[in-house]
Design a protein around this motif. Sequence first.
Motif, PDB file in Angstrom:
ATOM      1  N   SER A   1      -3.056  -4.978  -7.344  1.00 31.40           N
ATOM      2  CA  SER A   1      -2.950  -4.420  -5.995  1.00 31.40           C
ATOM      3  C   SER A   1      -4.332  -4.136  -5.423  1.00 31.40           C
TER       4      SER A   1
ATOM      5  N   VAL B   1       0.832  -1.205   0.000  1.00 27.61           N
ATOM      6  CA  VAL B   1       0.000   0.000   0.000  1.00 27.61           C
ATOM      7  C   VAL B   1       0.864   1.252   0.000  1.00 27.61           C
TER       8      VAL B   1
ATOM      9  N   HIS C   1      -5.345  -6.032  -2.024  1.00 27.36           N
ATOM     10  CA  HIS C   1      -5.568  -5.215  -0.833  1.00 27.36           C
ATOM     11  C   HIS C   1      -6.991  -5.371  -0.314  1.00 27.36           C
TER      12      HIS C   1
END
Length: 300
Positions: free
Chosen positions: A249, A114, A253
Amino acid sequence: MTGYLDHLAVERGLAANTLSSYRRDLRRYADFLAARGLGQPEKVSEGDVTAFLIQLREGDADHRALGASSAARTVVAVRGFHKFAHREGLTTADPARDVRPPAPPRRLPKALPVADVERILDAAGTPGTPLGLRDRALLELLYGTGARISEAVGLDVDDLDLSSGSVLLRGKGGKERVVPVGSYASEAVAAYQVRARSALAAAGRGTPALFLNARGGRLSRQSAWTVLRNAAERAQVTVEVSPHTLRHSFATHLLDGGADVRVVQELLGHASVTTTQVYTLVTVDKLREVYAATHPRARA
């Protein structure tokens, strides 16, 4: 085997490089059969084809062991030859019909931490300029929605509804899906629309496209790729980053945060949940790391 190669060249019109690969693979197969005393295709059994596959994977004195992808390509050539020979009446059976090419190893998607994503977003374009505002909006939207790059640059202004925090994405095969847009992406897109898009549009002839280039036309996939690459360089993120990296991502996430895999499937626009489940392999690795680092009985 010459007749099969002629068939590939004339009737199927394969490219010269592809034909060269088939010729090389079949020459190796012919040498293998000759060493086993099998000069005629009719004498070849399923066990012979399987033994050839094993040799491909293990190698021999004259050949290095092949990986799954290279071995699979060779087996496809062999299967094609035997299918052709059977169809043409050269053999009474197809010994390669049930010999399956080895499956290539499953490649896990690459997801950024992140913190790296945030650094890339912060480094998007020159702050306060029309192009800088566009670049920030584009990258925030890619990461905030998990959109494919083609879906993002294909957006029209009317596809975005910031009042309800959603966007209409058109995926593969023309399939549409409505995806939520988070506050960061909403704010970045709103800033771009209010403070930058009209300035860029003035250079063009009028287009409904949301993301515009410096000439007022629709931003291309290649230009969007460049926007991300430049931002990653400025952010000093050293790993290779592509628009799909932000999509990976996004999914990883979400799953790390506890999202259900079927919800992520819908957000990504995957036809099958099996496609999305590859991301769970990534998060399982993270779970193992956390477990090993925190559980008092995790390690001896």
